[in-house]
Design a protein around this motif. Structure first.
Motif, PDB file in Angstrom:
ATOM      1  N   MET A 157       0.687  -1.171   0.036  1.00 44.41           N
ATOM      2  CA  MET A 157      -0.102  -0.094   0.132  1.00 44.41           C
ATOM      3  C   MET A 157       0.919   1.186   0.069  1.00 44.41           C
ATOM      4  O   MET A 157       2.248   1.130  -0.157  1.00 44.41           O
ATOM      5  N   GLY A 158       0.153   2.332   0.078  1.00 40.21           N
ATOM      6  CA  GLY A 158       0.954   3.601   0.265  1.00 40.21           C
ATOM      7  C   GLY A 158       0.067   4.707  -0.537  1.00 40.21           C
ATOM      8  O   GLY A 158       0.821   5.932  -0.595  1.00 40.21           O
ATOM      9  N   HIS A 159      -1.088   4.543  -0.845  1.00 44.34           N
ATOM     10  CA  HIS A 159      -2.083   5.442  -1.790  1.00 44.34           C
ATOM     11  C   HIS A 159      -1.026   5.884  -2.864  1.00 44.34           C
ATOM     12  O   HIS A 159      -0.738   5.079  -3.799  1.00 44.34           O
ATOM     13  N   ASP A 160      -0.530   6.971  -2.986  1.00 46.54           N
ATOM     14  CA  ASP A 160       0.383   7.417  -4.207  1.00 46.54           C
ATOM     15  C   ASP A 160       1.578   7.728  -3.755  1.00 46.54           C
ATOM     16  O   ASP A 160       2.445   8.457  -4.445  1.00 46.54           O
ATOM     17  N   ALA A 161       1.882   7.291  -2.756  1.00 46.25           N
ATOM     18  CA  ALA A 161       3.349   7.425  -2.110  1.00 46.25           C
ATOM     19  C   ALA A 161       4.235   5.867  -2.236  1.00 46.25           C
ATOM     20  O   ALA A 161       3.775   4.862  -1.909  1.00 46.25           O
ATOM     21  N   GLY A 162       5.683   6.282  -2.203  1.00 43.90           N
ATOM     22  CA  GLY A 162       6.482   5.011  -2.429  1.00 43.90           C
ATOM     23  C   GLY A 162       7.204   4.810  -1.159  1.00 43.90           C
ATOM     24  O   GLY A 162       8.142   3.949  -1.158  1.00 43.90           O
ATOM     25  N   PHE A 163       6.819   5.282  -0.165  1.00 51.71           N
ATOM     26  CA  PHE A 163       7.749   4.962   1.239  1.00 51.71           C
ATOM     27  C   PHE A 163       7.701   3.904   1.771  1.00 51.71           C
ATOM     28  O   PHE A 163       8.927   3.063   2.149  1.00 51.71           O
ATOM     29  N   LEU A 164       6.509   3.136   1.989  1.00 52.44           N
ATOM     30  CA  LEU A 164       6.495   1.653   2.257  1.00 52.44           C
ATOM     31  C   LEU A 164       7.132   0.794   1.275  1.00 52.44           C
ATOM     32  O   LEU A 164       8.025  -0.209   1.594  1.00 52.44           O
ATOM     33  N   ALA A 165       6.980   0.936  -0.090  1.00 54.09           N
ATOM     34  CA  ALA A 165       7.682   0.001  -1.015  1.00 54.09           C
ATOM     35  C   ALA A 165       9.265   0.245  -0.950  1.00 54.09           C
ATOM     36  O   ALA A 165      10.062  -0.665  -0.856  1.00 54.09           O
ATOM     37  N   LEU A 166       9.714   1.532  -0.907  1.00 50.76           N
ATOM     38  CA  LEU A 166      11.199   1.671  -0.891  1.00 50.76           C
ATOM     39  C   LEU A 166      11.857   1.142   0.280  1.00 50.76           C
ATOM     40  O   LEU A 166      12.856   0.538   0.170  1.00 50.76           O
ATOM     41  N   ASN A 167      11.423   1.819   1.456  1.00 48.08           N
ATOM     42  CA  ASN A 167      11.971   1.228   2.782  1.00 48.08           C
ATOM     43  C   ASN A 167      11.721  -0.337   2.907  1.00 48.08           C
ATOM     44  O   ASN A 167      12.747  -0.875   3.519  1.00 48.08           O
ATOM     45  N   GLY A 168      10.575  -0.876   2.782  1.00 43.49           N
ATOM     46  CA  GLY A 168      10.008  -2.306   2.645  1.00 43.49           C
ATOM     47  C   GLY A 168      11.287  -2.951   1.711  1.00 43.49           C
ATOM     48  O   GLY A 168      11.619  -3.986   2.260  1.00 43.49           O
ATOM     49  N   ALA A 169      11.691  -2.558   0.758  1.00 45.89           N
ATOM     50  CA  ALA A 169      12.550  -3.204  -0.319  1.00 45.89           C
ATOM     51  C   ALA A 169      13.810  -3.201   0.347  1.00 45.89           C
ATOM     52  O   ALA A 169      14.616  -4.265   0.384  1.00 45.89           O
ATOM     53  N   ILE A 170      14.311  -2.302   1.085  1.00 48.12           N
ATOM     54  CA  ILE A 170      15.687  -2.008   1.951  1.00 48.12           C
ATOM     55  C   ILE A 170      15.642  -2.774   2.895  1.00 48.12           C
ATOM     56  O   ILE A 170      16.772  -3.961   2.759  1.00 48.12           O
ATOM     57  N   ALA A 171      14.479  -3.128   3.645  1.00 53.65           N
ATOM     58  CA  ALA A 171      14.587  -4.211   4.770  1.00 53.65           C
ATOM     59  C   ALA A 171      14.520  -5.287   4.553  1.00 53.65           C
ATOM     60  O   ALA A 171      14.998  -6.365   5.016  1.00 53.65           O
ATOM     61  N   VAL A 172      14.077  -5.793   3.307  1.00 45.75           N
ATOM     62  CA  VAL A 172      13.785  -7.137   2.914  1.00 45.75           C
ATOM     63  C   VAL A 172      15.041  -7.762   2.012  1.00 45.75           C
ATOM     64  O   VAL A 172      15.116  -8.905   1.657  1.00 45.75           O
ATOM     65  N   GLY A 173      15.638  -6.800   1.610  1.00 45.16           N
ATOM     66  CA  GLY A 173      16.907  -6.845   0.765  1.00 45.16           C
ATOM     67  C   GLY A 173      16.393  -7.293  -0.701  1.00 45.16           C
ATOM     68  O   GLY A 173      16.967  -8.182  -1.191  1.00 45.16           O
ATOM     69  N   ALA A 174      15.287  -6.579  -0.972  1.00 47.98           N
ATOM     70  CA  ALA A 174      14.523  -6.998  -2.304  1.00 47.98           C
ATOM     71  C   ALA A 174      15.587  -6.442  -3.728  1.00 47.98           C
ATOM     72  O   ALA A 174      16.528  -5.759  -3.594  1.00 47.98           O
ATOM     73  N   GLU A 175      15.592  -6.801  -4.678  1.00 49.37           N
ATOM     74  CA  GLU A 175      16.091  -6.646  -5.858  1.00 49.37           C
ATOM     75  C   GLU A 175      15.740  -5.049  -6.406  1.00 49.37           C
ATOM     76  O   GLU A 175      16.730  -4.343  -6.856  1.00 49.37           O
ATOM     77  N   ALA A 176      14.696  -4.732  -6.084  1.00 47.72           N
ATOM     78  CA  ALA A 176      14.184  -3.239  -6.630  1.00 47.72           C
ATOM     79  C   ALA A 176      12.778  -2.998  -5.926  1.00 47.72           C
ATOM     80  O   ALA A 176      12.027  -3.782  -5.394  1.00 47.72           O
ATOM     81  N   ALA A 177      12.725  -1.452  -6.181  1.00 46.91           N
ATOM     82  CA  ALA A 177      11.322  -1.098  -5.536  1.00 46.91           C
ATOM     83  C   ALA A 177      10.930  -0.337  -6.810  1.00 46.91           C
ATOM     84  O   ALA A 177      11.608   0.492  -7.380  1.00 46.91           O
ATOM     85  N   ILE A 178       9.601  -0.454  -7.131  1.00 42.19           N
ATOM     86  CA  ILE A 178       8.737   0.313  -8.346  1.00 42.19           C
ATOM     87  C   ILE A 178       8.119   1.275  -7.461  1.00 42.19           C
ATOM     88  O   ILE A 178       7.080   1.107  -6.921  1.00 42.19           O
TER      89      ILE A 178
END
Ligand code: F6P
Length: 326
Positions: free
Chosen positions: A173-194
């Motif tokens: 989620m995040g409505h129209d913002a990417g805070f959860l996606a970006l910081n979530g991606a860093i926290a899980v060691g993801a390959e990327a955040a869109i």
């Protein structure tokens, strides 16, 4: 010193973990300062229909650890109309409520701003949303808990991604913002955040493929922020299936699991500090401001700024994600 005897509290919009801790803090700080408190149920809807209950200290006992909101919440279309706001003001007068504390996201604070302008009501807002998209505060109440929920869920999905050597697009989620996606991606060691903040600048999927994001790995996790701009996880997966059919792609949409659960220590402490600050602000005759915390310091942010200004993402984090996902 403001001329306030009775404060009404309501929660509005999407629920967020830590809202109960905030209700408790506002109630107890108000009573400590000799004020009366009234709980308003179902957000602005309850202000219109008169669902108002006097609150004592024990109305907020044993709730600091609970997710959701004991006051219930709603998205209220009637309050967007002048007649609805007129009825809400009549409820305030009838109940002897002189000031309001509104806990919610940008839609709720937009309503508060309009109401305060029309009826000269002192209102203080608390940023209660998992989206973290309110300008003027480092984090919002609920954001840290949602981030931790995302982290726990994605850690589990990683097991399947690795075992089956798959590419997973996970929508947060995040409505129209990417805070959860970006910081979530860093926290899980993801390959990327869109994220929507970048979508208009580059084709993020093209970039990922171009940079060979699967060169050294046989599974990949990509967090996608929900938004029309990103196309969401389904949109991404559809594109990959068409453009890169050799990838074994799966989609998970985390959904409302992100809004639930017991708040983290960070969110509880944030809510306690902000709730107490809301009463301080009202007693100092502040009005039409949102309480924020910037660099560990309480600040008063005018509603006009909190809701109108875009909160920027930290672009250094994008770079960190890129570096660490090689
Ligand atoms: O604002 C919080 C939020 O969870 C957003 O992230 C999401 O877009 C929206 O609310 C979902 O709202 P609802 O629960 O009303 O479908």
């Amino acid at each position: 010193m403001a001329n306030i005897n009775c404060v009404g509290i309501l929660t509005s919009g999407g629920d967020a973990p830590g809202m109960n801790a905030a209700i408790r803090a506002v109630t107890r700080s108000a009573i400590y300062n000799g004020l009366e408190v009234k709980g308003i149920y179902r957000g602005y809807k309850g202000l219109i229909t008169g669902e108002v209950v006097p609150f004592k200290t024990n109305n907020v006992s044993n709730i600091i650890q609970q997710g959701g909101t004991i006051l219930k919440t709603a998205r209220c279309d009637e309050f967007k109309e002048p007649d609805g706001r007129q009825t809400a003001f009549e409820t305030m007068k009838r109940e002897g409520i002189d000031a309001l504390v509104v806990i919610g996201g940008d839609g709720s604070l937009t309503g508060a701003r309009l109401f305060a302008q029309e009826y000269d009501v002192p209102i203080v807002g608390l940023p209660g949303t998992i989206d973290n998209d309110l300008y003027g505060t480092d984090t919002t109440i609920g954001y840290d808990t949602a981030l931790n929920t995302i982290m726990e869920a994605v850690d589990k999905i990683r097991d399947t991604a690795t075992s089956h050597e798959r590419l997973f697009f996970i929508e947060v989620m995040g409505h129209d913002a990417g805070f959860l996606a970006l910081n979530g991606a860093i926290a899980v060691g993801a390959e990327a955040a869109i994220i929507p903040e970048i979508s208009t600048e580059v084709d993020q999927l093209e970039e990922l493929i171009k940079n060979g994001f699967r060169k050294s790995k046989n599974s990949s996790i990509v967090l996608v922020a929900e938004s029309e701009v990103t196309g969401g996880a389904m949109g991404m997966a559809d594109r990959v299936k068409k453009e890169y059919p050799n990838y074994d792609v799966r989609v998970t949409i985390l959904g409302h699991i992100q809004r639930g659960g017991s708040p983290t220590a960070h969110d509880r402490i944030l809510a306690c500090r902000m709730g107490a600050a809301a009463i301080d602000a009202l007693l100092e005759d502040q009005r039409n401001v949102m309480i924020g915390i910037q660099n560990d310091t309480i600040v008063y942010v005018p509603f006009s700024k909190a809701i109108k200004m875009d909160k920027p993402i930290n672009r250094d984090l994008l770079n960190i994600l890129r570096i660490l996902s090689i």
